[in-house]
Design an enzyme around this catalytic site. Structure first.
Site, mmCIF file in Angstrom:
data_model
loop_
_atom_site.group_PDB
_atom_site.id
_atom_site.type_symbol
_atom_site.label_atom_id
_atom_site.label_comp_id
_atom_site.label_asym_id
_atom_site.label_seq_id
_atom_site.Cartn_x
_atom_site.Cartn_y
_atom_site.Cartn_z
ATOM 1 N N LEU A 153 35.090 28.781 49.744
ATOM 2 C CA LEU A 153 36.304 28.909 50.549
ATOM 3 C C LEU A 153 37.512 28.395 49.758
ATOM 4 O O LEU A 153 38.177 27.439 50.158
ATOM 5 C CB LEU A 153 36.149 28.155 51.875
ATOM 6 C CG LEU A 153 37.154 28.527 52.969
ATOM 7 C CD1 LEU A 153 36.905 29.949 53.472
ATOM 8 C CD2 LEU A 153 37.091 27.534 54.133
ATOM 9 N N ARG A 155 41.081 29.860 47.425
ATOM 10 C CA ARG A 155 42.241 30.677 47.812
ATOM 11 C C ARG A 155 41.809 32.062 48.285
ATOM 12 O O ARG A 155 42.263 32.557 49.321
ATOM 13 C CB ARG A 155 43.197 30.821 46.626
ATOM 14 C CG ARG A 155 43.928 29.563 46.224
ATOM 15 C CD ARG A 155 44.917 29.904 45.108
ATOM 16 N NE ARG A 155 45.663 28.751 44.638
ATOM 17 C CZ ARG A 155 45.277 27.957 43.649
ATOM 18 N NH1 ARG A 155 44.139 28.202 43.025
ATOM 19 N NH2 ARG A 155 46.020 26.935 43.269
ATOM 20 N N ILE A 156 40.950 32.713 47.513
ATOM 21 C CA ILE A 156 40.511 34.058 47.878
ATOM 22 C C ILE A 156 39.646 34.002 49.133
ATOM 23 O O ILE A 156 39.789 34.838 50.030
ATOM 24 C CB ILE A 156 39.769 34.716 46.704
ATOM 25 C CG1 ILE A 156 40.738 34.981 45.542
ATOM 26 C CG2 ILE A 156 39.103 36.018 47.140
ATOM 27 C CD1 ILE A 156 40.078 35.494 44.281
ATOM 28 N N ARG A 176 30.897 23.239 47.817
ATOM 29 C CA ARG A 176 30.423 21.963 47.300
ATOM 30 C C ARG A 176 30.607 20.835 48.309
ATOM 31 O O ARG A 176 29.851 19.866 48.325
ATOM 32 C CB ARG A 176 31.147 21.621 45.995
ATOM 33 C CG ARG A 176 30.694 22.466 44.812
ATOM 34 C CD ARG A 176 31.533 22.198 43.586
ATOM 35 N NE ARG A 176 32.902 22.662 43.758
ATOM 36 C CZ ARG A 176 33.843 22.606 42.822
ATOM 37 N NH1 ARG A 176 33.551 22.081 41.639
ATOM 38 N NH2 ARG A 176 35.061 23.063 43.044
ATOM 39 N N ILE A 231 32.516 39.923 45.710
ATOM 40 C CA ILE A 231 33.745 40.247 44.985
ATOM 41 C C ILE A 231 34.087 39.145 43.990
ATOM 42 O O ILE A 231 35.210 39.081 43.495
ATOM 43 C CB ILE A 231 34.930 40.492 45.958
ATOM 44 C CG1 ILE A 231 35.034 39.409 47.019
ATOM 45 C CG2 ILE A 231 34.772 41.845 46.633
ATOM 46 C CD1 ILE A 231 35.629 38.114 46.591
ATOM 47 N N ARG A 233 31.629 37.055 41.121
ATOM 48 C CA ARG A 233 30.999 37.306 39.836
ATOM 49 C C ARG A 233 29.567 37.770 40.085
ATOM 50 O O ARG A 233 28.873 37.233 40.949
ATOM 51 C CB ARG A 233 30.979 36.035 38.969
ATOM 52 C CG ARG A 233 32.333 35.642 38.413
ATOM 53 C CD ARG A 233 32.752 36.579 37.292
ATOM 54 N NE ARG A 233 34.026 36.181 36.687
ATOM 55 C CZ ARG A 233 35.198 36.691 37.007
ATOM 56 N NH1 ARG A 233 35.279 37.618 37.946
ATOM 57 N NH2 ARG A 233 36.300 36.287 36.396
ATOM 58 N N ASP A 257 31.384 44.643 44.017
ATOM 59 C CA ASP A 257 32.436 44.996 43.063
ATOM 60 C C ASP A 257 32.152 44.389 41.691
ATOM 61 O O ASP A 257 32.867 44.671 40.729
ATOM 62 C CB ASP A 257 33.792 44.490 43.574
ATOM 63 C CG ASP A 257 34.964 44.995 42.742
ATOM 64 O OD1 ASP A 257 34.937 46.173 42.333
ATOM 65 O OD2 ASP A 257 35.906 44.208 42.488
ATOM 66 N N GLU A 262 28.053 43.558 33.419
ATOM 67 C CA GLU A 262 29.073 44.614 33.432
ATOM 68 C C GLU A 262 29.394 45.089 32.019
ATOM 69 O O GLU A 262 29.393 44.295 31.089
ATOM 70 C CB GLU A 262 30.347 44.076 34.096
ATOM 71 C CG GLU A 262 30.142 43.705 35.551
ATOM 72 C CD GLU A 262 31.410 43.156 36.202
ATOM 73 O OE1 GLU A 262 32.496 43.229 35.575
ATOM 74 O OE2 GLU A 262 31.318 42.646 37.320
ATOM 75 N N HIS A 280 34.334 46.947 39.619
ATOM 76 C CA HIS A 280 35.138 45.741 39.419
ATOM 77 C C HIS A 280 36.637 46.062 39.500
ATOM 78 O O HIS A 280 37.388 45.882 38.540
ATOM 79 C CB HIS A 280 34.807 45.071 38.089
ATOM 80 C CG HIS A 280 35.168 43.608 38.065
ATOM 81 N ND1 HIS A 280 34.516 42.698 37.276
ATOM 82 C CD2 HIS A 280 36.113 42.902 38.745
ATOM 83 C CE1 HIS A 280 35.034 41.500 37.464
ATOM 84 N NE2 HIS A 280 36.009 41.594 38.356
#
Length: 325
Positions: A153, A155-156, A176, A231, A233, A257, A262, A280
């Site tokens: 949780l 910013r994104i 964490r 979204i 890694r 994504d 990759e 991505h």
């Protein structure tokens, strides 16, 4: 070579290199006929690196080759390809590009959620294949009444939570530690949170500490109506365990994504009809990528002027001028 020359080790988006070159002397290492020989000659004069992609690790071995390195400005929020702890211990500041891509990635996160739950890509393929005149597209699961568990949780993650709330979803989270002032329930155990939600949104940083955090046990906890969205890694999810969970119906669907290796996506994953796969593109809009590139430039320019970089990572706080000419 001037005191504020910048080294870019690997090729990436042209806009990053173009914006840097517009303000500071830039050396594109990948264009050198013999990069190792060039680096051996010029390394002592280099004090700044612009990291333009995860394909080139900025590890201790590389940073040791630049004895006067002072700053690594990275394009992107995630910086697990940089050994920031080592950099901080050796007086090197690392910057990244937080904030400027939060909304763009959060939009894609919710789009993937809708696509996976309501099977929208499958419905479009059904129409394009000319199947609609023959029969109606099968009914799908619903988004309403679900609980979204957010892994990470930051910013994104918070931007996703705001959007998810507007869709009527309940929000819980795991990280964490519990965050003060957050109105959502905190789960200290990811496995327990998975049992309590039916959409697991992966929005945590990558790196060794979070590698394959979403494993077979977590996926089993989501259950047969569960949906995984990633979204963040690809390394956070055990890809083979996810393929098996999708193949056997242990979970309903996934929207991805990002991937472990990759741009190589396993053929088994591509073959699954209950997986929605994007290449991505979370932050891949012209506006957002340019803002990210500008953030890289702004950090380098601030450093070149002896000012504090704008967005240092926590492992490498700015300690003032290091004798910049």
């Amino acid at each position: 070579m001037k005191p504020h020359d910048v080294l870019m080790p690997s090729e990436g988006m042209d806009v990053v290199a173009d914006l840097i070159a517009g303000r500071l002397p830039l050396h594109r290492l990948w264009l050198e006929p013999d990069p190792d020989a060039w680096l051996a000659q010029w390394a002592p004069a280099l004090r700044a690196v612009a990291s333009n992609g995860h394909q080139f690790p900025i590890d201790p071995a590389f940073m040791r080759r630049l004895p006067h390195l002072e700053i690594v400005a990275s394009f992107g929020v995630g910086y697990e390809h940089i050994d920031a702890k080592w950099a901080g211990e050796h007086g090197i500041v690392v910057t990244h590009t937080p904030g400027v891509l939060d909304d763009e990635v959060a939009d894609i996160a919710m789009a993937l959620t809708l696509m996976a739950v309501r099977r929208l890509p499958q419905a479009e393929r059904f129409l394009r294949a000319g199947e609609w005149p023959k029969s109606s597209f099968p009914l799908t699961a619903s988004l309403g009444g679900r609980t979204m568990g957010i892994l990470g949780l930051g910013r994104i993650g918070k931007a996703i939570a705001l959007r998810a709330e507007s869709f009527g979803l309940d929000i819980v989270y795991h990280g964490r530690h519990a965050q003060p002032g957050v109105p959502y329930r905190f789960y200290p155990s990811l496995a327990e949170m998975a049992k309590a939600c039916d959409i697991l949104m992966v929005a945590a940083p990558g790196g060794p500490e979070t590698r394959r955090l979403v494993d077979a046990e977590v996926l089993r906890g989501l259950g047969p109506d569960g949906v995984l969205i990633n979204i963040a890694r690809g390394t956070l999810v055990d890809e083979q365990a996810l393929i098996e969970a999708l193949r056997t119906g242990a979970i309903l669907a996934a929207g991805l994504d990002v991937y472990e290796n990759e741009p190589n996506v396993p053929a088994e994953l591509i073959a699954l009809d209950n997986a929605v796969l994007l290449p991505h593109v979370g932050s891949a809009s012209v506006k957002t990528r340019r803002a990210m590139a500008q953030c890289v430039v702004d950090n380098l320019v601030a450093w070149s002027e002896g000012k504090p970089p704008l967005t240092p990572v926590p492992e490498t706080p700015w300690r003032g001028s290091w004798g910049i000419d």
